[in-house]
Design a protein around this motif. Structure first.
Motif, PDB file in Angstrom:
ATOM      1  N   PHE A  72      28.069  61.036  36.954  1.00  0.00           N
ATOM      2  CA  PHE A  72      27.676  59.924  37.804  1.00  0.00           C
ATOM      3  C   PHE A  72      28.903  59.268  38.423  1.00  0.00           C
ATOM      4  CE2 PHE A  72      24.073  60.312  34.966  1.00  0.00           C
ATOM      5  CZ  PHE A  72      22.993  60.127  35.819  1.00  0.00           C
ATOM      6  N   GLU A  73      28.708  58.705  39.613  1.00  0.00           N
ATOM      7  CA  GLU A  73      29.758  57.901  40.225  1.00  0.00           C
ATOM      8  C   GLU A  73      29.949  56.642  39.389  1.00  0.00           C
ATOM      9  OE1 GLU A  73      29.008  56.912  44.292  1.00  0.00           O
ATOM     10  OE2 GLU A  73      28.413  58.955  44.798  1.00  0.00           O
ATOM     11  N   LYS A  74      31.154  56.110  39.420  1.00  0.00           N
ATOM     12  CA  LYS A  74      31.458  54.901  38.669  1.00  0.00           C
ATOM     13  C   LYS A  74      30.637  53.729  39.201  1.00  0.00           C
ATOM     14  CE  LYS A  74      35.406  52.215  37.060  1.00  0.00           C
ATOM     15  NZ  LYS A  74      34.900  52.059  35.726  1.00  0.00           N
ATOM     16  N   ILE A  75      30.189  52.903  38.283  1.00  0.00           N
ATOM     17  CA  ILE A  75      29.450  51.684  38.626  1.00  0.00           C
ATOM     18  C   ILE A  75      30.376  50.491  38.414  1.00  0.00           C
ATOM     19  CG2 ILE A  75      27.551  50.167  37.923  1.00  0.00           C
ATOM     20  CD1 ILE A  75      25.991  52.519  37.034  1.00  0.00           C
ATOM     21  N   GLN A  76      30.274  49.492  39.293  1.00  0.00           N
ATOM     22  CA  GLN A  76      31.067  48.276  39.138  1.00  0.00           C
ATOM     23  C   GLN A  76      30.474  47.428  38.018  1.00  0.00           C
ATOM     24  OE1 GLN A  76      31.290  46.217  42.876  1.00  0.00           O
ATOM     25  NE2 GLN A  76      32.090  47.998  43.940  1.00  0.00           N
ATOM     26  N   THR A  77      31.275  47.198  36.978  1.00  0.00           N
ATOM     27  CA  THR A  77      30.823  46.391  35.845  1.00  0.00           C
ATOM     28  C   THR A  77      31.865  45.333  35.512  1.00  0.00           C
ATOM     29  OG1 THR A  77      31.807  47.876  34.193  1.00  0.00           O
ATOM     30  CG2 THR A  77      29.512  48.297  34.813  1.00  0.00           C
ATOM     31  N   VAL A  78      31.432  44.312  34.779  1.00  0.00           N
ATOM     32  CA  VAL A  78      32.324  43.299  34.224  1.00  0.00           C
ATOM     33  C   VAL A  78      31.964  43.125  32.759  1.00  0.00           C
ATOM     34  CG1 VAL A  78      32.674  42.071  36.394  1.00  0.00           C
ATOM     35  CG2 VAL A  78      30.801  41.396  34.902  1.00  0.00           C
ATOM     36  N   ASP A  79      32.950  42.734  31.957  1.00  0.00           N
ATOM     37  CA  ASP A  79      32.692  42.472  30.546  1.00  0.00           C
ATOM     38  C   ASP A  79      31.791  41.248  30.423  1.00  0.00           C
ATOM     39  OD1 ASP A  79      33.114  43.045  27.751  1.00  0.00           O
ATOM     40  OD2 ASP A  79      34.266  41.174  27.697  1.00  0.00           O
ATOM     41  N   TYR A  80      30.746  41.376  29.627  1.00  0.00           N
ATOM     42  CA  TYR A  80      29.735  40.316  29.492  1.00  0.00           C
ATOM     43  C   TYR A  80      29.325  40.244  28.032  1.00  0.00           C
ATOM     44  CZ  TYR A  80      25.300  37.875  30.506  1.00  0.00           C
ATOM     45  OH  TYR A  80      24.257  37.000  30.547  1.00  0.00           O
ATOM     46  N   TYR A  81      30.008  39.388  27.254  1.00  0.00           N
ATOM     47  CA  TYR A  81      29.725  39.221  25.828  1.00  0.00           C
ATOM     48  C   TYR A  81      29.771  40.561  25.083  1.00  0.00           C
ATOM     49  CZ  TYR A  81      28.141  34.658  27.389  1.00  0.00           C
ATOM     50  OH  TYR A  81      28.072  33.410  27.957  1.00  0.00           O
ATOM     51  N   GLY A  82      30.742  41.394  25.419  1.00  0.00           N
ATOM     52  CA  GLY A  82      30.896  42.677  24.747  1.00  0.00           C
ATOM     53  C   GLY A  82      30.090  43.814  25.354  1.00  0.00           C
TER      54      GLY A  82
END
Length: 115
Positions: A72-82
């Protein structure tokens, strides 16, 4: 506090992605680019990831299971409570992935499991 295990069955080698969508629209990337190898195809296969159920939650959540023959192509994520919270719109992610075709209806559907 209960443990959730997910079992899938693939007919060929593939890459798997799991997305949990909460009732408020928050999207969490549970598992990304996990490879199902040939010796685990054709039979029910329990993914090695385990998830702890948290609650009480009185609204439905959805787990979206996606599989395709390429990573899969990379998805934009952010750290959110682990966790890895997805910043992209779900429609955009699904459009970039492959669907599952219902051979009788001849339309694209996605494999979705709801509680």
């Amino acid at each position: 506090g209960e443990t959730l295990k997910i079992t899938i069955q693939a007919d060929r080698e593939c890459w798997v992605r799991l997305i949990n969508v909460f009732s408020d629209g928050t999207k969490i990337l549970l598992l990304d680019n996990f490879k199902i190898v040939s010796e685990n195809t054709g039979v029910p296969y329990t993914l090695p990831a385990e998830f702890e159920c948290m609650g009480p939650i009185f609204e439905a959540e959805t787990i979206i299971v996606m599989a395709q023959s390429e990573k899969f192509e990379k998805i934009q994520t952010v750290d959110y409570y682990g966790f890895q919270k997805i910043e992209e719109e779900l429609d955009e992610i699904l459009e970039r992935g492959y669907g599952v075709r219902n051979t009788k209806a001849q339309k694209i559907i996605y494999v979705v499991t709801t509680p």
